[in-house]
Write an enzyme that holds these catalytic residues in place. Structure first.
Site, short mmCIF file in Angstrom:
data_model
loop_
_atom_site.label_atom_id
_atom_site.label_comp_id
_atom_site.label_asym_id
_atom_site.label_seq_id
_atom_site.Cartn_x
_atom_site.Cartn_y
_atom_site.Cartn_z
N TRP A 102 -34.26 32.87 39.30
CA TRP A 102 -33.26 33.56 40.12
C TRP A 102 -33.79 34.90 40.62
O TRP A 102 -33.53 35.29 41.77
CB TRP A 102 -31.94 33.69 39.37
CG TRP A 102 -31.34 32.34 39.15
CD1 TRP A 102 -31.25 31.66 37.96
CD2 TRP A 102 -30.82 31.45 40.16
NE1 TRP A 102 -30.69 30.42 38.18
CE2 TRP A 102 -30.42 30.26 39.51
CE3 TRP A 102 -30.65 31.54 41.53
CZ2 TRP A 102 -29.87 29.18 40.19
CZ3 TRP A 102 -30.10 30.46 42.22
CH2 TRP A 102 -29.71 29.30 41.55
N ASP A 182 -28.23 41.39 38.73
CA ASP A 182 -27.62 40.07 38.87
C ASP A 182 -27.25 39.60 37.47
O ASP A 182 -28.11 39.22 36.68
CB ASP A 182 -28.62 39.10 39.53
CG ASP A 182 -28.10 37.65 39.55
OD1 ASP A 182 -26.94 37.42 39.12
OD2 ASP A 182 -28.86 36.76 39.99
N LYS A 206 -19.53 30.88 35.74
CA LYS A 206 -19.98 30.75 34.36
C LYS A 206 -18.91 31.29 33.41
O LYS A 206 -18.27 30.53 32.69
CB LYS A 206 -21.31 31.47 34.13
CG LYS A 206 -22.51 30.75 34.79
CD LYS A 206 -22.78 31.27 36.15
CE LYS A 206 -24.14 30.96 36.74
NZ LYS A 206 -24.66 29.64 36.79
N1 PMP Z 1 -28.18 34.18 39.93
C1 PMP Z 1 -28.14 33.55 38.76
C2 PMP Z 1 -28.63 34.24 37.52
C3 PMP Z 1 -27.61 32.25 38.69
O1 PMP Z 1 -27.57 31.60 37.52
C4 PMP Z 1 -27.14 31.63 39.88
C5 PMP Z 1 -26.54 30.24 39.88
N2 PMP Z 1 -26.74 29.44 38.82
C6 PMP Z 1 -27.23 32.33 41.08
C7 PMP Z 1 -27.75 33.60 41.07
C8 PMP Z 1 -26.78 31.71 42.38
O2 PMP Z 1 -25.41 31.54 42.39
P1 PMP Z 1 -24.68 30.73 43.53
O3 PMP Z 1 -25.06 29.30 43.38
O4 PMP Z 1 -23.23 30.97 43.26
O5 PMP Z 1 -25.12 31.29 44.83
#
Ligand code: PMP
Length: 371
Positions: A102, A182, A206
């Site tokens: 991520w 994040d 989550k």
């Molecule tokens: N950052 C992290 C740490 C994540 O776990 C996720 C999704 N699992 C995201 C960003 C992206 O989120 P989204 O799919 O809602 O855009």
């Protein structure tokens, strides 16, 4: 009805009382003769829900008055682009710490935005080896390993890497540089000192609600300094100035966040939630460590995630067999992310300790039979 033992990484299991309340209120919200989904976002019934969701979150997460809570659409992925669009001024540079998939994505988006808007995204630290092999993304960096630029517009990191199961158990040192985090997969599993951050963002799916909505906790001064030469709809100032009601928000998602916040409060708040989460993580890691020759948990102990536990078995065939045995016990969501394989168990707030104990028992038994 038999609920699944849902260990999904997100969208993830939601607290049963939050869903039951939604069921009970679905057709007739508070005697109004309609669902909350059918109410105007400008009406007093919805407004009360909107404010209860954010004020409960403020109280439970300990968000100080210096910071605003915003509900933003587009997912945490949109914030990967929106943060540099807002807070990376032309001619400036922003620092990124990358500890997994991520963080890589956030950094890549910042590079694209930087090219568009004459700024630079700079890699301040990575624990990736670049070859995708075993030792890649198995820990977080120490503070001295993070090569900070004291003039950076901000320092961005990912507090919990959902795919790699790597979590910061400290807030990294940022000096005078605004710290941006994040926290999608470890928001509100315990209390943290929110005043240390200029901005924290978290995809809701989550620990706080359904997908498609991002909670942003932002310092008011940072929001005020944001760029004004980008479309209004992408300026966080627009969301902040309009109390997350500039355009039609995802009202039902925010309503569900309200229900989840009520549940967190009824459970005794984040201190009680933290204790249970630590018990869950200990139960699971202990089960893996008890058969360390069979299960391989790649993450360094100090960086092990309390939310997402990743591990491998000696072969993919055994992994498939374990998944099948788990499925018979109604346990779902145990397969690792498609990019890394293996197994992943997500232990978000709404996962009860009993589910984890049942899984730990299966893991012990499976290792004895197949080890
Ligand atoms: N950052 C992290 C740490 C994540 O776990 C996720 C999704 N699992 C995201 C960003 C992206 O989120 P989204 O799919 O809602 O855009």
């Amino acid at each position: 009805m038999t609920r699944a033992l849902n260990f999904n990484a997100g969208p993830a299991t939601l607290p049963l009382p939050a869903l039951e309340l939604a069921r009970d209120e679905l057709l007739d919200f508070g005697g109004t003769g309609m669902s909350i989904m059918e109410h105007s976002h400008r009406g007093k019934d919805y407004e009360a829900v909107h404010h209860e969701a954010s004020s409960l979150m403020r109280e439970l997460a300990g968000v100080p008055d210096t910071h605003q809570i915003l509900f933003v659409q587009g997912g945490a992925s949109q914030l990967f682009a929106q943060i540099p669009m807002n807070f990376l001024p032309a001619g400036k540079s922003a620092d990124y710490v990358v500890t997994g998939a991520w963080g890589e994505k956030a950094f890549a988006e910042a590079q694209v935005v930087g090219k568009m808007l004459a700024g630079t995204a700079r890699l301040a630290a990575t624990t990736g080896t670049g070859d995708g092999k075993d030792k890649s993304y198995v820990r977080v960096p120490t503070d001295p390993e993070i090569q900070r630029d004291p003039a950076a517009a901000y320092l961005h990191y990912t507090s919990n890497e959902t795919i790699h199961g790597v979590e910061f158990h400290r807030i990294p040192e940022a000096g005078n540089v605004p710290l941006v985090c994040d926290a999608s997969s470890d928001f509100m599993w315990r209390k943290v000192d929110m005043s240390r951050f200029a901005l924290v963002y978290a995809g809701a799916q989550k620990n706080v609600g359904p997908s498609g909505i991002v909670v942003v906790v932002a310092h008011k001064d940072l929001v005020a300094q944001g760029r004004k030469d980008i479309p209004k709809i992408f300026q966080l100032r627009t969301v902040a100035d309009n109390d997350s009601l500039y355009n039609t928000p995802p009202t039902f998602s925010i309503y569900l966040i309200r229900n989840v916040m009520r549940w967190v409060k009824a459970e005794g708040g984040l201190d009680a939630i933290e204790k249970r989460n630590r018990d869950k993580a200990k139960t699971l890691y202990d089960a893996l460590d008890a058969h360390a020759g069979f299960y391989r948990a790649p993450v360094d102990k100090e960086s092990r995630s309390v939310m997402n536990v990743v591990f491998r078995l000696p072969s993919e065939a055994l992994e498939e067999q374990l998944l099948a045995e788990a499925k018979k016990r109604r346990m779902v969501g145990l397969k690792g992310h498609r990019s890394v394989g293996g197994m992943r168990v997500s232990l978000y707030n709404a996962v009860p300790l009993e589910w984890v104990s049942s899984l730990a028992e299966l893991l012990g038994d499976f290792a004895k039979r197949n080890g």
